[in-house]
Design a protein around this motif. Structure first.
Motif, PDB file in Angstrom:
ATOM      1  N   LEU A  62       0.830  -1.209   0.000  1.00 20.94           N
ATOM      2  CA  LEU A  62       0.000   0.000   0.000  1.00 20.94           C
ATOM      3  C   LEU A  62       0.862   1.256   0.000  1.00 20.94           C
ATOM      4  O   LEU A  62       0.563   2.228  -0.697  1.00 20.94           O
ATOM      5  CB  LEU A  62      -0.931   0.000   1.212  1.00 20.94           C
ATOM      6  N   MET A  63       1.957   1.237   0.774  1.00 21.48           N
ATOM      7  CA  MET A  63       2.877   2.387   0.820  1.00 21.48           C
ATOM      8  C   MET A  63       3.500   2.636  -0.551  1.00 21.48           C
ATOM      9  O   MET A  63       3.639   3.786  -0.969  1.00 21.48           O
ATOM     10  CB  MET A  63       3.966   2.160   1.863  1.00 21.48           C
ATOM     11  N   GLU A  64       3.867   1.579  -1.258  1.00 17.54           N
ATOM     12  CA  GLU A  64       4.429   1.732  -2.606  1.00 17.54           C
ATOM     13  C   GLU A  64       3.419   2.382  -3.547  1.00 17.54           C
ATOM     14  O   GLU A  64       3.790   3.232  -4.363  1.00 17.54           O
ATOM     15  CB  GLU A  64       4.869   0.380  -3.152  1.00 17.54           C
ATOM     16  N   LYS A  65       2.159   1.995  -3.437  1.00 20.99           N
ATOM     17  CA  LYS A  65       1.116   2.597  -4.275  1.00 20.99           C
ATOM     18  C   LYS A  65       0.949   4.083  -3.955  1.00 20.99           C
ATOM     19  O   LYS A  65       0.787   4.905  -4.856  1.00 20.99           O
ATOM     20  CB  LYS A  65      -0.208   1.863  -4.083  1.00 20.99           C
ATOM     21  N   VAL A  66       0.985   4.416  -2.668  1.00 17.65           N
ATOM     22  CA  VAL A  66       0.892   5.823  -2.252  1.00 17.65           C
ATOM     23  C   VAL A  66       2.072   6.605  -2.822  1.00 17.65           C
ATOM     24  O   VAL A  66       1.916   7.710  -3.343  1.00 17.65           O
ATOM     25  CB  VAL A  66       0.844   5.947  -0.713  1.00 17.65           C
ATOM     26  N   SER A  67       3.268   6.040  -2.745  1.00 18.69           N
ATOM     27  CA  SER A  67       4.466   6.711  -3.240  1.00 18.69           C
ATOM     28  C   SER A  67       4.368   6.991  -4.742  1.00 18.69           C
ATOM     29  O   SER A  67       4.664   8.103  -5.187  1.00 18.69           O
ATOM     30  CB  SER A  67       5.706   5.860  -2.948  1.00 18.69           C
ATOM     31  N   LYS A  68       3.930   6.022  -5.497  1.00 16.52           N
ATOM     32  CA  LYS A  68       3.774   6.217  -6.946  1.00 16.52           C
ATOM     33  C   LYS A  68       2.766   7.319  -7.242  1.00 16.52           C
ATOM     34  O   LYS A  68       2.975   8.150  -8.123  1.00 16.52           O
ATOM     35  CB  LYS A  68       3.343   4.914  -7.606  1.00 16.52           C
ATOM     36  N   ARG A  69       1.677   7.349  -6.483  1.00 16.39           N
ATOM     37  CA  ARG A  69       0.642   8.360  -6.691  1.00 16.39           C
ATOM     38  C   ARG A  69       1.157   9.757  -6.324  1.00 16.39           C
ATOM     39  O   ARG A  69       0.917  10.736  -7.034  1.00 16.39           O
ATOM     40  CB  ARG A  69      -0.596   7.999  -5.871  1.00 16.39           C
ATOM     41  N   ARG A  70       1.885   9.872  -5.223  1.00 14.67           N
ATOM     42  CA  ARG A  70       2.438  11.166  -4.816  1.00 14.67           C
ATOM     43  C   ARG A  70       3.412  11.687  -5.865  1.00 14.67           C
ATOM     44  O   ARG A  70       3.374  12.856  -6.232  1.00 14.67           O
ATOM     45  CB  ARG A  70       3.154  11.072  -3.459  1.00 14.67           C
ATOM     46  N   ILE A  71       4.304  10.845  -6.349  1.00 14.32           N
ATOM     47  CA  ILE A  71       5.286  11.253  -7.358  1.00 14.32           C
ATOM     48  C   ILE A  71       4.584  11.650  -8.656  1.00 14.32           C
ATOM     49  O   ILE A  71       4.943  12.642  -9.291  1.00 14.32           O
ATOM     50  CB  ILE A  71       6.335  10.148  -7.559  1.00 14.32           C
ATOM     51  N   ALA A  72       3.537  10.904  -9.030  1.00 15.30           N
ATOM     52  CA  ALA A  72       2.771  11.235 -10.236  1.00 15.30           C
ATOM     53  C   ALA A  72       2.080  12.589 -10.110  1.00 15.30           C
ATOM     54  O   ALA A  72       1.843  13.263 -11.117  1.00 15.30           O
ATOM     55  CB  ALA A  72       1.734  10.147 -10.508  1.00 15.30           C
ATOM     56  N   HIS A  73       1.782  13.010  -8.878  1.00 12.49           N
ATOM     57  CA  HIS A  73       1.132  14.303  -8.661  1.00 12.49           C
ATOM     58  C   HIS A  73       2.126  15.421  -8.372  1.00 12.49           C
ATOM     59  O   HIS A  73       1.744  16.497  -7.884  1.00 12.49           O
ATOM     60  CB  HIS A  73       0.108  14.196  -7.519  1.00 12.49           C
ATOM     61  N   GLY A  74       3.408  15.183  -8.628  1.00 10.47           N
ATOM     62  CA  GLY A  74       4.394  16.251  -8.535  1.00 10.47           C
ATOM     63  C   GLY A  74       5.080  16.401  -7.193  1.00 10.47           C
ATOM     64  O   GLY A  74       5.814  17.366  -6.990  1.00 10.47           O
ATOM     65  N   TYR A  75       4.871  15.481  -6.289  1.00  9.23           N
ATOM     66  CA  TYR A  75       5.553  15.528  -4.985  1.00  9.23           C
ATOM     67  C   TYR A  75       6.960  14.942  -5.131  1.00  9.23           C
ATOM     68  O   TYR A  75       7.204  14.115  -6.017  1.00  9.23           O
ATOM     69  CB  TYR A  75       4.797  14.717  -3.942  1.00  9.23           C
ATOM     70  N   ARG A  76       7.893  15.352  -4.255  1.00  9.65           N
ATOM     71  CA  ARG A  76       9.229  14.757  -4.200  1.00  9.65           C
ATOM     72  C   ARG A  76       9.397  14.064  -2.864  1.00  9.65           C
ATOM     73  O   ARG A  76       8.972  14.585  -1.838  1.00  9.65           O
ATOM     74  CB  ARG A  76      10.346  15.774  -4.324  1.00  9.65           C
ATOM     75  N   LEU A  77      10.022  12.907  -2.903  1.00 11.07           N
ATOM     76  CA  LEU A  77      10.307  12.169  -1.665  1.00 11.07           C
ATOM     77  C   LEU A  77      11.501  12.831  -0.989  1.00 11.07           C
ATOM     78  O   LEU A  77      12.576  12.922  -1.567  1.00 11.07           O
ATOM     79  CB  LEU A  77      10.609  10.706  -1.991  1.00 11.07           C
ATOM     80  N   VAL A  78      11.306  13.322   0.238  1.00 12.63           N
ATOM     81  CA  VAL A  78      12.377  14.021   0.948  1.00 12.63           C
ATOM     82  C   VAL A  78      12.778  13.313   2.244  1.00 12.63           C
ATOM     83  O   VAL A  78      13.741  13.722   2.886  1.00 12.63           O
ATOM     84  CB  VAL A  78      11.995  15.491   1.252  1.00 12.63           C
ATOM     85  N   GLY A  79      12.090  12.320   2.617  1.00 12.82           N
ATOM     86  CA  GLY A  79      12.468  11.625   3.848  1.00 12.82           C
ATOM     87  C   GLY A  79      11.782  10.319   4.013  1.00 12.82           C
ATOM     88  O   GLY A  79      10.945   9.900   3.303  1.00 12.82           O
TER      89      GLY A  79
END
Length: 79
Positions: A62-79
């Motif tokens: 589920l976390m991986e799916k959330v990460s893909k969705r956040r990145i697709a919406h223009g978010y950057r992983l910072v931590g």
């Protein structure tokens, strides 16, 4: 029941105006959960959601799916 803190996962995504936090951890009873928090960087608007997972693997999927969705919406992983 023992907590498996070494398996807990914390991710933080940011955009220019928003933030999103995802945590895979165990609740008080040892069940695996995905805890999501989101909101604005410049205001107090936001919310949380907790999803109970059957297993640790389900929670990380589920976390991986959330990460893909956040990145697709223009978010950057910072931590």
């Amino acid at each position: 029941m023992q907590y498996q803190k070494e398996k807990w996962v914390f991710n933080l995504w940011k955009s220019d105006t928003r933030l999103y936090v995802g945590e895979v951890k165990q609740d008080l009873f040892g069940q695996w959960i995905l805890h999501l928090t989101w909101g604005g960087l410049h205001n107090r608007l936001g919310n949380t959601k907790t999803v109970v997972a059957d297993t640790y693997d389900d929670a990380t999927t589920l976390m991986e799916k959330v990460s893909k969705r956040r990145i697709a919406h223009g978010y950057r992983l910072v931590g």
